[in-house]
Write an enzyme that holds these catalytic residues in place. Structure first.
Site, mmCIF file in Angstrom:
data_model
loop_
_atom_site.group_PDB
_atom_site.id
_atom_site.type_symbol
_atom_site.label_atom_id
_atom_site.label_comp_id
_atom_site.label_asym_id
_atom_site.label_seq_id
_atom_site.Cartn_x
_atom_site.Cartn_y
_atom_site.Cartn_z
ATOM 1 N N GLU A 1 10.322 16.837 14.093
ATOM 2 C CA GLU A 1 10.561 16.698 12.650
ATOM 3 C C GLU A 1 9.629 17.659 11.909
ATOM 4 O OE1 GLU A 1 9.222 13.140 10.533
ATOM 5 O OE2 GLU A 1 11.164 13.079 9.536
ATOM 6 N N GLU B 1 11.066 1.968 9.413
ATOM 7 C CA GLU B 1 12.002 3.053 9.055
ATOM 8 C C GLU B 1 11.261 4.358 9.261
ATOM 9 O OE1 GLU B 1 15.023 2.656 8.391
ATOM 10 O OE2 GLU B 1 15.286 0.647 7.595
ATOM 11 N N LYS C 1 0.853 -1.195 0.000
ATOM 12 C CA LYS C 1 0.000 0.000 0.000
ATOM 13 C C LYS C 1 0.888 1.244 0.000
ATOM 14 C CE LYS C 1 -1.766 2.703 2.934
ATOM 15 N NZ LYS C 1 -1.611 3.958 2.157
ATOM 16 N N CYS D 1 13.629 12.088 4.616
ATOM 17 C CA CYS D 1 13.835 11.795 6.036
ATOM 18 C C CYS D 1 15.256 12.116 6.474
ATOM 19 C CB CYS D 1 13.520 10.327 6.296
ATOM 20 S SG CYS D 1 14.431 9.221 5.210
HETATM 21 P P1 NAD Z 1 2.807 8.351 7.529
HETATM 22 O O1 NAD Z 1 3.295 7.619 8.724
HETATM 23 O O2 NAD Z 1 1.696 9.311 7.680
HETATM 24 O O3 NAD Z 1 2.332 7.333 6.397
HETATM 25 C C1 NAD Z 1 3.187 6.332 5.880
HETATM 26 C C2 NAD Z 1 2.336 5.230 5.293
HETATM 27 O O4 NAD Z 1 1.623 4.599 6.341
HETATM 28 C C3 NAD Z 1 1.276 5.705 4.293
HETATM 29 O O5 NAD Z 1 1.134 4.766 3.263
HETATM 30 C C4 NAD Z 1 0.027 5.767 5.145
HETATM 31 O O6 NAD Z 1 -1.168 5.650 4.401
HETATM 32 C C5 NAD Z 1 0.231 4.565 6.043
HETATM 33 N N1 NAD Z 1 -0.507 4.605 7.308
HETATM 34 C C6 NAD Z 1 -0.931 5.694 7.997
HETATM 35 N N2 NAD Z 1 -1.592 5.310 9.108
HETATM 36 C C7 NAD Z 1 -1.562 3.956 9.131
HETATM 37 C C8 NAD Z 1 -2.076 2.972 10.028
HETATM 38 N N3 NAD Z 1 -2.751 3.305 11.122
HETATM 39 N N4 NAD Z 1 -1.849 1.674 9.728
HETATM 40 C C9 NAD Z 1 -1.173 1.313 8.633
HETATM 41 N N5 NAD Z 1 -0.672 2.197 7.734
HETATM 42 C C10 NAD Z 1 -0.851 3.505 7.991
HETATM 43 O O7 NAD Z 1 4.101 9.039 6.913
HETATM 44 P P2 NAD Z 1 4.170 10.000 5.664
HETATM 45 O O8 NAD Z 1 3.658 11.333 6.075
HETATM 46 O O9 NAD Z 1 3.592 9.318 4.482
HETATM 47 O O10 NAD Z 1 5.756 10.075 5.429
HETATM 48 C C11 NAD Z 1 6.584 10.970 6.071
HETATM 49 C C12 NAD Z 1 7.316 10.286 7.215
HETATM 50 O O11 NAD Z 1 8.056 9.182 6.731
HETATM 51 C C13 NAD Z 1 8.336 11.223 7.850
HETATM 52 O O12 NAD Z 1 8.274 11.080 9.240
HETATM 53 C C14 NAD Z 1 9.653 10.711 7.315
HETATM 54 O O13 NAD Z 1 10.765 10.998 8.099
HETATM 55 C C15 NAD Z 1 9.387 9.242 7.236
HETATM 56 N N6 NAD Z 1 10.323 8.593 6.316
HETATM 57 C C16 NAD Z 1 11.297 7.787 6.846
HETATM 58 C C17 NAD Z 1 12.223 7.187 6.005
HETATM 59 C C18 NAD Z 1 13.323 6.290 6.537
HETATM 60 O O14 NAD Z 1 13.934 5.574 5.748
HETATM 61 N N7 NAD Z 1 13.590 6.293 7.834
HETATM 62 C C19 NAD Z 1 12.134 7.398 4.630
HETATM 63 C C20 NAD Z 1 11.132 8.234 4.141
HETATM 64 C C21 NAD Z 1 10.222 8.815 4.995
#
Ligand code: NAD
Length: 481
Positions: free
Chosen positions: A385, A249, A174, A283
Site C-alpha cells: 500500500e 478496517e 482517539k 483506503c
Molecule cells: P495508523 O495505523 O498509523 O493509525 C491509525 C490510528 O491508530 C491512529 O489514531 C494512531 O494514532 C493509532 N495507533 C497507532 N498505533 C497504535 C497502537 N499501537 N495502539 C493503538 N492505536 C494506535 O494508520 P494511519 O496512517 O493513521 O492511516 C492510514 C491507514 O488507514 C492506511 O493503511 C489506510 O488504508 C487505512 N484506512 C483504512 C480504511 C478502511 O475503511 N479500511 C479507511 C481509512 C484508512
C-alpha cells in the site's frame, strides 16, 4: 496566525494535558496546532467518565438518543464552512473537497445512524413442542474505544461515533495525532446539542501511548479501529488477553481492471479521480491498473495527459485538485516508491514535473500525480500500500489471467471493473477478492450495504445496520409457558 491549542474533552469539559505535541499544516510545513500528548492517566479519566455516563445514556430511549444526534447533525451542518477549512488545514486536502464531501458525509453519518436504529426490531419465536417462548433484547456493550486515522478525519470518526452512541454505548475516542483539530471542535457541538457529559470523550495523542492505553483498558470491552494493517496486528495482540470485541478496517492495494470494450471517456474521468483524489490518500483509491492490451497504449497516453492537467497546490485556492500529503515522513515514504520504480527500471511517465508552488507553500508536503508503467507484478509498487498519488499501469490479455493477477496480493479492500459487457462485469466482479467491487463507477457508497475488507484489509463487512449490531449485545430470553 497563532497556534491552536487543542484540549482533551472529558466528561463534557475541555481539559489540559501535561504534555503537548506538534501538529503540522501539511500545506506550509508549519506547526499550526498543539495537541495533547495524552497518557494512561488521561485515558483513565476518560474511561471513568464514560463508565459513569453509561447507565444514564444506555437507559435513555433510542428515540431520545436519536433526537440528540439529529441536533448534532444540524449544528455541524450550520458550521460546514468552518469545519471544511479546519479539516483542510489539518489534513492537507483541498477546502472544496472537505466542503462538498467530508463534512456533508459526517453530517449524513449522524442522520443516517440516528434514524436507522429507530426501525430495528427484536426477534421472537414460539417453540410449540415444548411450549416455550423465546425473544431477544438488545443492549449496548459498554464503553467503546474508537481509534481513527488521518486520511478522512471527520468522516471516519463520525462513522464510528454515530453507531456506537445510537446503540447506547458511551465512548472514548482517539483520532489520529496528525488530525485532531476537527474532533476537538466537534466536542463544542456535543455540549450545545445536549449530549450528556461523559457520553463521548476525546483523548488526543499518539497511538502507542494514548491509543494502546484505550485498547488495554479492562473497562473498554469493545474497540473499533480504522488504520494500517501493521498497527492492527499490535491492536489484536494488546486486546487478546481481554477477549475484546474488535472491528478492524485496514489498508488496501486496490486494482482497477479495464477491458478493451470499456467506455473510455467515463473510465478515464473516474479512474483519474479514483487514483488521485485526496492526494491518493483514501483506503479505496485505485493503485494498480490492469488495462487490456487492445486499449493499453490509448489508455496510458490519455491517462497521463489528464494526470498532467491536475492542479496541485494551496488547498485553499480555486481550481486545485490535489493538496498536500499528510506529513513530511509520509511524503518521503511515498516518494521512496518512485525511487524503487527508478531502481527497477520502470518508466515514470509523469509526476516529477516542477510543482510551481506559491511562496507560502514552498515547505508543504506536495507531490504531483505520478504514473508508472513497465512494472513487474512482484514489485513492491504492485504489492504494498503506497497511500499516495502514485498509480502503476500494466497490460493484460485474458480475463482469467487478470483475475489471478489482481487477486495476488495480501489485501482485499476494493476493486473497480470497467467494461460495456454486462456479463464480463458480473463474472469478474464476483471473482475479485475485494469487499467492494465498483463496476463502471467508483466510491458510490450505500450505507445500507456491507462495507469492509477481505484478507488483510479487515475483519468484517458491515452495513450501517451491522455496525449498530457490532456495538450491541443481543440476549435471548426463553420463557416456559
Ligand atoms: P495508523 O495505523 O498509523 O493509525 C491509525 C490510528 O491508530 C491512529 O489514531 C494512531 O494514532 C493509532 N495507533 C497507532 N498505533 C497504535 C497502537 N499501537 N495502539 C493503538 N492505536 C494506535 O494508520 P494511519 O496512517 O493513521 O492511516 C492510514 C491507514 O488507514 C492506511 O493503511 C489506510 O488504508 C487505512 N484506512 C483504512 C480504511 C478502511 O475503511 N479500511 C479507511 C481509512 C484508512
Amino acid at each position: 496566525m497563532s497556534t491552536i491549542k487543542v484540549q482533551n474533552f472529558i466528561n463534557g469539559k475541555f481539559c489540559d494535558s501535561e504534555k503537548y505535541l506538534d501538529s503540522f499544516d501539511p500545506s506550509t510545513g508549519e506547526v499550526w496546532a498543539k495537541i495533547p500528548d495524552s497518557t494512561v492517566v488521561n485515558v483513565e479519566a476518560a474511561v471513568s467518565a464514560a463508565k459513569n455516563a453509561f447507565p444514564g445514556w444506555s437507559a435513555t430511549p433510542v428515540q431520545e438518543r436519536s433526537k440528540v444526534m439529529m441536533k448534532i447533525a444540524d449544528l455541524l451542518e450550520s458550521r460546514l464552512e468552518e469545519f471544511a477549512v479546519l479539516e483542510s488545514r489539518d489534513q492537507g486536502k483541498p477546502v472544496w473537497l472537505a466542503r462538498t464531501v467530508d463534512i456533508p458525509r459526517a453530517v449524513y453519518n449522524f442522520r443516517f445512524f440516528a434514524t436507522c436504529a429507530l426501525h430495528d426490531l427484536n426477534r421472537s419465536n414460539q417453540m410449540q413442542a415444548v411450549d416455550a417462548f423465546n425473544y431477544t433484547i438488545k443492549m449496548p456493550v459498554g464503553v467503546a474505544g474508537l481509534i481513527s486515522p488521518w486520511n478522512l478525519p471527520m468522516y471516519l470518526l463520525t462513522f464510528k461515533l454515530a453507531p456506537a452512541i445510537i446503540a447506547g454505548n458511551t465512548v472514548v475516542a482517539k483520532p489520529s495525532e496528525m488530525t485532531s483539530v476537527t474532533a476537538w471542535k466537534l466536542a463544542e457541538i456535543f455540549n450545545t446539542a445536549g449530549l450528556p457529559p461523559g457520553v463521548i470523550n476525546f483523548v488526543f495523542g499518539y497511538g502507542p501511548t494514548a491509543g494502546e492505553a484505550i485498547v488495554r483498558h479492562p473497562g473498554v470491552p469493545i474497540v473499533s479501529f480504522t488504520g494500517g494493517t501493521v498497527t492492527a496486528v499490535k491492536l489484536r495482540i494488546a486486546a487478546a488477553p481481554f477477549s475484546k470485541k474488535l472491528s478492524l478496517e485496514l489498508g488496501g492495494k486496490n486494482p482497477g481492471v479495464i477491458f478493451d470494450n470499456a467506455d473510455m471517456e467515463k473510465c478515464i474521468v473516474t479512474t483519474i479521480r479514483s487514483s488521485f483524489i485526496n492526494q491518493g490518500e483514501i483506503c479505496l483509491c485505485t493503485s494498480r491498473l490492469y488495462v487490456q492490451r487492445g486499449v493499453y497504449k490509448t489508455f496510458v497516453d490519455k491517462f497521463v495527459q489528464e494526470a498532467k492537467k491536475l492542479v496541485v497546490g494551496d488547498p485553499k485556492a480555486e481550481g486545485v485538485f490535489m493538496g498536500a500529503l499528510i506529513s513530511k515522513e509520509h511524503l518521503a515514504k511515498v516518494k521512496g516508491y518512485v525511487d524503487i520504480a527508478r531502481q527497477e527500471g520502470a518508466s515514470i511517465l509523469c509526476g516529477e514535473e516542477d510543482l510551481n508552488l506559491p511562496a507560502e507553500n514552498k515547505n508543504g508536503y506536495f507531490m504531483r500525480p505520478t504514473v508508472i508503467t513497465d512494472v513487474k507484478d512482484t514489485s513492491r509498487l504492485m504489492t504494498e500500500e503506497i497511500f499516495g498519488p502514485v498509480v502503476c499501469i500494466v497490460p493484460f490479455d485474458t480475463t482469467d489471467e487478470v483475475i489471478e493477477r489482481a487477486n495476488a496480493v495480501k489485501y482485499g479492500l476494493a476493486a473497480t471493473v470497467w467494461s460495456t459487457d454486462v456479463t464480463t462485469l458480473h463474472r469478474v466482479s464476483q471473482k475479485l477478492h475485494a469487499g467492494t467491487v465498483w463496476a463502471n463507477c467508483w466510491l458510490v457508497r450505500d450505507l445500507n450495504m456491507p462495507f469492509g475488507g477481505m484478507k488483510e484489509s479487515g475483519t468484517g463487512r458491515e452495513s450501517a445496520k451491522d455496525s449498530i449490531e457490532f456495538f450491541t449485545e443481543e440476549k435471548t430470553i426463553c420463557v416456559k409457558l
